[in-house]
Design a protein around this motif. Structure first.
Motif, PDB file in Angstrom:
ATOM      1  N   LEU A 179       4.871   4.190  -6.266  1.00  8.57           N
ATOM      2  CA  LEU A 179       5.840   3.142  -5.949  1.00  8.57           C
ATOM      3  C   LEU A 179       5.242   1.731  -5.892  1.00  8.57           C
ATOM      4  CD1 LEU A 179       8.959   3.380  -5.470  1.00  8.57           C
ATOM      5  CD2 LEU A 179       7.706   5.518  -5.625  1.00  8.57           C
ATOM      6  N   PRO A 180       3.983   1.543  -5.485  1.00  9.99           N
ATOM      7  CA  PRO A 180       3.428   0.182  -5.577  1.00  9.99           C
ATOM      8  C   PRO A 180       3.427  -0.371  -7.002  1.00  9.99           C
ATOM      9  CG  PRO A 180       2.128   1.485  -4.060  1.00  9.99           C
ATOM     10  CD  PRO A 180       3.079   2.443  -4.733  1.00  9.99           C
ATOM     11  N   LEU A 181       3.368   0.508  -7.993  1.00  7.27           N
ATOM     12  CA  LEU A 181       3.491   0.076  -9.386  1.00  7.27           C
ATOM     13  C   LEU A 181       4.856  -0.547  -9.630  1.00  7.27           C
ATOM     14  CD1 LEU A 181       2.817  -0.020 -12.447  1.00  7.27           C
ATOM     15  CD2 LEU A 181       3.502   2.389 -12.549  1.00  7.27           C
ATOM     16  N   MET A 182       5.892   0.031  -9.039  1.00 11.77           N
ATOM     17  CA  MET A 182       7.236  -0.510  -9.238  1.00 11.77           C
ATOM     18  C   MET A 182       7.328  -1.946  -8.719  1.00 11.77           C
ATOM     19  SD  MET A 182       8.482   2.278 -10.527  1.00 11.77           S
ATOM     20  CE  MET A 182       8.201   4.054 -10.486  1.00 11.77           C
ATOM     21  N   VAL A 183       6.697  -2.191  -7.566  1.00 12.02           N
ATOM     22  CA  VAL A 183       6.754  -3.530  -6.983  1.00 12.02           C
ATOM     23  C   VAL A 183       6.003  -4.525  -7.871  1.00 12.02           C
ATOM     24  CG1 VAL A 183       6.347  -4.899  -4.913  1.00 12.02           C
ATOM     25  CG2 VAL A 183       6.866  -2.454  -4.699  1.00 12.02           C
ATOM     26  N   ALA A 184       4.811  -4.141  -8.304  1.00 12.77           N
ATOM     27  CA  ALA A 184       4.029  -5.032  -9.161  1.00 12.77           C
ATOM     28  C   ALA A 184       4.757  -5.326 -10.470  1.00 12.77           C
ATOM     29  CB  ALA A 184       2.666  -4.413  -9.444  1.00 12.77           C
ATOM     30  N   ALA A 185       5.382  -4.303 -11.053  1.00 13.16           N
ATOM     31  CA  ALA A 185       6.102  -4.497 -12.313  1.00 13.16           C
ATOM     32  C   ALA A 185       7.354  -5.333 -12.110  1.00 13.16           C
ATOM     33  CB  ALA A 185       6.461  -3.142 -12.916  1.00 13.16           C
ATOM     34  N   GLY A 186       8.073  -5.088 -11.015  1.00 10.16           N
ATOM     35  CA  GLY A 186       9.273  -5.868 -10.744  1.00 10.16           C
ATOM     36  C   GLY A 186       8.966  -7.334 -10.544  1.00 10.16           C
ATOM     37  N   ALA A 187       7.852  -7.634  -9.909  1.00 12.22           N
ATOM     38  CA  ALA A 187       7.463  -9.029  -9.685  1.00 12.22           C
ATOM     39  C   ALA A 187       6.984  -9.697 -10.956  1.00 12.22           C
ATOM     40  CB  ALA A 187       6.372  -9.094  -8.615  1.00 12.22           C
ATOM     41  N   GLY A 226      -0.240  -4.171  -5.765  1.00 10.61           N
ATOM     42  CA  GLY A 226       0.275  -2.850  -5.441  1.00 10.61           C
ATOM     43  C   GLY A 226      -0.880  -1.867  -5.456  1.00 10.61           C
ATOM     44  N   SER A 227      -1.124  -1.205  -4.338  1.00  9.78           N
ATOM     45  CA  SER A 227      -2.273  -0.313  -4.203  1.00  9.78           C
ATOM     46  C   SER A 227      -1.789   1.127  -4.051  1.00  9.78           C
ATOM     47  CB  SER A 227      -3.115  -0.718  -2.990  1.00  9.78           C
ATOM     48  OG  SER A 227      -4.148   0.214  -2.764  1.00  9.78           O
ATOM     49  N   GLY A 228      -2.079   1.944  -5.062  1.00  6.83           N
ATOM     50  CA  GLY A 228      -1.707   3.353  -5.020  1.00  6.83           C
ATOM     51  C   GLY A 228      -2.716   4.158  -5.805  1.00  6.83           C
ATOM     52  N   SER A 288       5.248  -2.880   3.574  1.00  5.99           N
ATOM     53  CA  SER A 288       5.465  -1.440   3.446  1.00  5.99           C
ATOM     54  C   SER A 288       6.340  -1.085   2.250  1.00  5.99           C
ATOM     55  CB  SER A 288       6.131  -0.897   4.712  1.00  5.99           C
ATOM     56  OG  SER A 288       7.531  -1.156   4.707  1.00  5.99           O
ATOM     57  N   LEU A 289       6.269   0.182   1.885  1.00  7.51           N
ATOM     58  CA  LEU A 289       7.283   0.792   1.051  1.00  7.51           C
ATOM     59  C   LEU A 289       8.504   1.093   1.910  1.00  7.51           C
ATOM     60  CD1 LEU A 289       5.040   3.396  -0.841  1.00  7.51           C
ATOM     61  CD2 LEU A 289       5.681   1.098  -1.610  1.00  7.51           C
ATOM     62  N   LYS A 290       9.597   1.462   1.256  1.00 10.77           N
ATOM     63  CA  LYS A 290      10.822   1.850   1.970  1.00 10.77           C
ATOM     64  C   LYS A 290      11.047   3.349   1.801  1.00 10.77           C
ATOM     65  CE  LYS A 290      15.774   0.850   2.275  1.00 10.77           C
ATOM     66  NZ  LYS A 290      16.251   2.197   1.905  1.00 10.77           N
ATOM     67  N   SER A 343       0.824  -1.203   0.000  1.00  8.50           N
ATOM     68  CA  SER A 343       0.000   0.000   0.000  1.00  8.50           C
ATOM     69  C   SER A 343       0.857   1.251   0.000  1.00  8.50           C
ATOM     70  CB  SER A 343      -0.914   0.012   1.231  1.00  8.50           C
ATOM     71  OG  SER A 343      -1.503   1.289   1.422  1.00  8.50           O
ATOM     72  N   ALA A 344       0.366   2.277  -0.698  1.00  3.78           N
ATOM     73  CA  ALA A 344       1.038   3.577  -0.718  1.00  3.78           C
ATOM     74  C   ALA A 344       1.057   4.241   0.648  1.00  3.78           C
ATOM     75  CB  ALA A 344       0.339   4.496  -1.714  1.00  3.78           C
ATOM     76  N   HIS A 345       0.253   3.740   1.572  1.00  3.78           N
ATOM     77  CA  HIS A 345       0.063   4.428   2.849  1.00  3.78           C
ATOM     78  C   HIS A 345       0.884   3.855   3.995  1.00  3.78           C
ATOM     79  CE1 HIS A 345      -3.048   7.132   1.390  1.00  3.78           C
ATOM     80  NE2 HIS A 345      -3.437   6.128   0.627  1.00  3.78           N
ATOM     81  N   TRP A 346       1.933   3.151   3.664  1.00  6.28           N
ATOM     82  CA  TRP A 346       2.818   2.619   4.717  1.00  6.28           C
ATOM     83  C   TRP A 346       4.263   2.725   4.241  1.00  6.28           C
ATOM     84  CZ3 TRP A 346       3.076  -3.169   6.614  1.00  6.28           C
ATOM     85  CH2 TRP A 346       3.829  -3.233   7.797  1.00  6.28           C
ATOM     86  N   GLU A 347       5.067   3.486   4.958  1.00  9.31           N
ATOM     87  CA  GLU A 347       6.489   3.648   4.668  1.00  9.31           C
ATOM     88  C   GLU A 347       7.301   3.387   5.936  1.00  9.31           C
ATOM     89  OE1 GLU A 347       7.451   7.409   2.714  1.00  9.31           O
ATOM     90  OE2 GLU A 347       5.373   7.554   2.052  1.00  9.31           O
TER      91      GLU A 347
END
Length: 263
Positions: free
Chosen positions: A228-236, A168-170, A139-141, A51-55
């Motif tokens: 950034l959740p898009l990056m995770v989904a695309a990387g996977a 990935g939720s954003g 979380s995101l980093k 989620s975009a709401h956790w860093e």
């Protein structure tokens, strides 16, 4: 069977728990989320939600077997601070995620206290209203480095063969000052870039790492946590093609918004 991955635009605040015009403004988004389960190769054993709401300083995994709720929004009706999405956690999956992240040389941590934030539960309610699929949130980093989040996605790829659905939720456009007519042009420009660079895996990661040079990039994302959740989904989904599974040109007064499926 291998699960796809998704980048899902999640809408505004606790909209699935509301009625009236605000809920109706999310009707097209809601329909797209409701449609996702029927498109999967099989029912997921669990969901990994970014989620975009956790860093956090490290990629942090929710380990509770029964996560609570985090009402991380303001100004909504009183009842939206009492809603519950009672999906179980999955401590074994949480440990598997930590192991994959650490094996990739990335920093990982655990959190046994955190509950589901609205980026998670407002995406999941239309998909699995019965809350009967286990969910682990990740979380995101801090620093929001695209390369690190693409690498995170690559590290998580084996989960797709283990029955885990990676979400990935954003939001594809996240400039709260420009919602309405003033966001029409910049959101359309940035969405056009997403539609051009995401479908083919060839060169996709390079484009995503350099997202700041996209048309209207900083108008679309003054701060990039919702991208950034898009990056995770695309990387996977490295090597997989992508399709747009939600596209709307008049969201909340004129914004263009999209979601994408990989694989």
């Amino acid at each position: 069977m291998k699960q796809p991955t998704f980048f899902l635009s999640h809408g505004g605040g606790p909209w699935p728990f509301m009625d009236g015009d605000y809920r109706q403004a999310h009707a097209q988004l809601e329909a797209s989320l409701q449609a996702v389960p029927a498109t999967l190769p099989e029912r997921p054993k669990a969901i990994l939600m970014i989620s975009a709401h956790w860093e956090e300083d490290a990629f942090t995994v929710m380990t509770s077997p029964a996560p609570g709720m985090l009402y991380d929004y303001g100004g909504f009706p009183a009842h939206t601070y009492e809603v519950v999405y009672a999906a179980p956690g999955n401590p074994a999956l949480a440990e598997r995620v930590v192991a994959l992240i650490e094996a990739a040389g990335l920093p990982a941590a655990r959190d046994a206290q955190r509950g589901f934030d609205h980026g998670a539960f407002c995406t999941l309610v239309p998909m699995y209203r019965e809350a009967d699929v286990p969910v682990v949130q990740l979380s995101l980093k801090r620093g929001l480095d695209p390369a690190e989040h693409l690498a995170l996605g690559r590290a998580l790829n084996p989960l797709r063969d283990e029955g885990v659905l990676i979400l990935g939720s954003g939001f594809s456009f996240h400039n709260l000052r420009l919602y309405g007519a003033q966001g029409r042009e910049p959101s359309a420009q940035f969405d056009g870039w997403l539609q051009a660079v995401l479908p083919s895996p060839e060169g996709r990661e390079g484009h995503l790492q350099a997202w700041r040079v996209a048309p209207a990039a900083r108008l679309a994302h003054p701060r990039e946590e919702h991208l950034l959740p898009l990056m995770v989904a695309a990387g996977a989904a490295e090597g997989d093609t992508a399709t747009c599974n939600y596209h709307e040109t008049g969201f909340l007064g004129g914004v263009t918004a999209s979601s994408f499926r990989f694989g």
